[in-house]
Design a protein around this motif. Structure first.
Motif, PDB file in Angstrom:
ATOM      1  N   LEU A  35       0.833  -1.193   0.000  1.00  0.00           N
ATOM      2  CA  LEU A  35       0.000   0.000   0.000  1.00  0.00           C
ATOM      3  C   LEU A  35       0.869   1.245   0.000  1.00  0.00           C
ATOM      4  O   LEU A  35       2.028   1.218   0.398  1.00  0.00           O
ATOM      5  N   GLY A  36       0.267   2.360  -0.418  1.00  0.00           N
ATOM      6  CA  GLY A  36       0.975   3.632  -0.403  1.00  0.00           C
ATOM      7  C   GLY A  36       0.513   4.525  -1.534  1.00  0.00           C
ATOM      8  O   GLY A  36      -0.189   4.084  -2.458  1.00  0.00           O
ATOM      9  N   ALA A  37       0.908   5.775  -1.466  1.00  0.00           N
ATOM     10  CA  ALA A  37       0.528   6.744  -2.494  1.00  0.00           C
ATOM     11  C   ALA A  37       1.251   6.449  -3.800  1.00  0.00           C
ATOM     12  O   ALA A  37       2.193   5.643  -3.851  1.00  0.00           O
ATOM     13  N   ASN A  38       0.816   7.109  -4.861  1.00  0.00           N
ATOM     14  CA  ASN A  38       1.492   6.975  -6.145  1.00  0.00           C
ATOM     15  C   ASN A  38       2.961   7.369  -6.000  1.00  0.00           C
ATOM     16  O   ASN A  38       3.283   8.386  -5.373  1.00  0.00           O
ATOM     17  N   GLY A  39       3.843   6.554  -6.564  1.00  0.00           N
ATOM     18  CA  GLY A  39       5.262   6.859  -6.503  1.00  0.00           C
ATOM     19  C   GLY A  39       5.938   6.493  -5.205  1.00  0.00           C
ATOM     20  O   GLY A  39       7.098   6.851  -4.979  1.00  0.00           O
ATOM     21  N   SER A  40       5.241   5.746  -4.338  1.00  0.00           N
ATOM     22  CA  SER A  40       5.818   5.408  -3.031  1.00  0.00           C
ATOM     23  C   SER A  40       6.795   4.243  -3.092  1.00  0.00           C
ATOM     24  O   SER A  40       7.545   4.022  -2.145  1.00  0.00           O
ATOM     25  N   GLY A  41       6.767   3.470  -4.193  1.00  0.00           N
ATOM     26  CA  GLY A  41       7.698   2.353  -4.334  1.00  0.00           C
ATOM     27  C   GLY A  41       7.047   0.987  -4.339  1.00  0.00           C
ATOM     28  O   GLY A  41       7.741  -0.034  -4.321  1.00  0.00           O
ATOM     29  N   LYS A  42       5.713   0.928  -4.423  1.00  0.00           N
ATOM     30  CA  LYS A  42       5.008  -0.357  -4.351  1.00  0.00           C
ATOM     31  C   LYS A  42       5.389  -1.276  -5.520  1.00  0.00           C
ATOM     32  O   LYS A  42       5.789  -2.430  -5.310  1.00  0.00           O
ATOM     33  N   SER A  43       5.239  -0.774  -6.723  1.00  0.00           N
ATOM     34  CA  SER A  43       5.548  -1.600  -7.894  1.00  0.00           C
ATOM     35  C   SER A  43       7.031  -1.924  -7.973  1.00  0.00           C
ATOM     36  O   SER A  43       7.415  -3.016  -8.404  1.00  0.00           O
ATOM     37  N   THR A  44       7.860  -0.996  -7.545  1.00  0.00           N
ATOM     38  CA  THR A  44       9.307  -1.243  -7.535  1.00  0.00           C
ATOM     39  C   THR A  44       9.651  -2.367  -6.580  1.00  0.00           C
ATOM     40  O   THR A  44      10.463  -3.246  -6.899  1.00  0.00           O
ATOM     41  N   LEU A  45       9.037  -2.368  -5.398  1.00  0.00           N
ATOM     42  CA  LEU A  45       9.280  -3.446  -4.442  1.00  0.00           C
ATOM     43  C   LEU A  45       8.808  -4.776  -5.009  1.00  0.00           C
ATOM     44  O   LEU A  45       9.492  -5.799  -4.878  1.00  0.00           O
ATOM     45  N   LEU A  46       7.642  -4.790  -5.645  1.00  0.00           N
ATOM     46  CA  LEU A  46       7.135  -6.031  -6.218  1.00  0.00           C
ATOM     47  C   LEU A  46       8.090  -6.559  -7.290  1.00  0.00           C
ATOM     48  O   LEU A  46       8.387  -7.760  -7.348  1.00  0.00           O
ATOM     49  N   ARG A  47       8.579  -5.651  -8.140  1.00  0.00           N
ATOM     50  CA  ARG A  47       9.531  -6.060  -9.173  1.00  0.00           C
ATOM     51  C   ARG A  47      10.838  -6.551  -8.558  1.00  0.00           C
ATOM     52  O   ARG A  47      11.471  -7.472  -9.082  1.00  0.00           O
TER      53      ARG A  47
END
Length: 262
Positions: A35-47
């Motif tokens: 969870l988190g706002a746009n640009g917080s790093g969610k997709s980066t962490l998943l990748r």
């Protein structure tokens, strides 16, 4: 097999985009929402967990060192579905599921196009409620339908670790509810570790076991989802005045009353 990762630090150029993030350990049979706002790093962490974004730090799935594996070996354990699916191609949905099975080793050695592989692929489509799409071509489907087929491709590989980037983004309200219920059942039945990026905080509260809240690439909350989605953490992550209430049916929901500082 539990997932243990981090601390993970990742950079784009000189900018730190993941700063000592350490989710977990995440137990098998559980769903974790990023969870988190746009640009917080969610997709980066998943990748990063999928081995698609370089980071400093370990990623272990049970006894398996995912960070040390090459992509073909890692695909035996991990399935990743990106937020933006590849452009639609003129291939039947069931064929794309079987291709994914073969790429990830999920076909159990069955001959491509053979009865066993077809049965496995069709079974996943049926459990997702989209068996009627099996013989449809991807370039004939809507974005939401292609997203459901993409989820079937990931699950048909029988991963121990399932990573989904906003799997509900193209779905209508009914399919969002059905897909999350389906993921709940599949995760528990298969004993998978499921990690998914979500924007719907209410859905996270109802369907996830744990959550990781990110802000500017840092983890500001981690643990049981009810302990992470709180007014204080939501204020820090999103800059909003929010509260968690219960619906008449008893389900938790997030209500936003305003922005902080106003």
């Amino acid at each position: 097999m539990a997932l243990r990762a981090g601390p993970l630090t990742g950079r784009r150029g000189r900018r730190i985009v993941l700063d000592r993030v350490e989710p977990g350990p995440l137990a098998s049979g559980t769903i974790t929402a990023l969870l988190g706002a746009n640009g917080s790093g969610k997709s980066t962490l998943l990748r990063a967990l999928a081995g698609l974004f370089p980071v400093d730090g370990p990623v272990w799935l049970g006894p398996h060192d995912l960070a040390a594996m090459r992509a073909p070996e890692r695909a035996r354990y991990c399935a990743y579905m990106p937020q933006t699916l590849p452009p639609p191609i003129h291939m039947q949905a069931i064929e794309t599921v079987m291709v994914s099975m073969r790429a990830g080793g999920g076909s159990g050695g069955a001959r491509f196009g053979g009865d066993e592989a077809i049965g496995t692929a069709l079974g996943v489509l049926e459990r997702l409620g989209i068996a009627d799409l099996a013989l449809r071509f991807l370039d004939e489907l809507s974005g939401g339908q292609r997203q459901l087929v993409g989820l079937a491709q990931a699950l048909a590989r029988s991963p121990a670790l399932l990573l989904l980037d906003e799997p509900l983004s193209a779905l209508d309200l009914r399919h969002q509810f059905e897909v999350m219920a389906f993921l709940r059942r599949e995760t528990e039945t298969r004993g998978m570790v499921t990690v998914l990026v979500l924007h719907d905080l209410g859905m996270a509260l109802r369907r996830a076991d744990s959550a990781v809240m990110l802000h500017d690439g840092r983890m500001i909350g981690s643990g049981p989802v009810g302990d992470v989605v709180t007014p204080a953490v939501l204020a820090a992550a999103f800059g909003v005045k929010a509260r968690v209430e219960r619906s008449p049916e008893g389900d938790p929901m997030v209500l936003v009353d305003g922005v902080t500082g106003s």
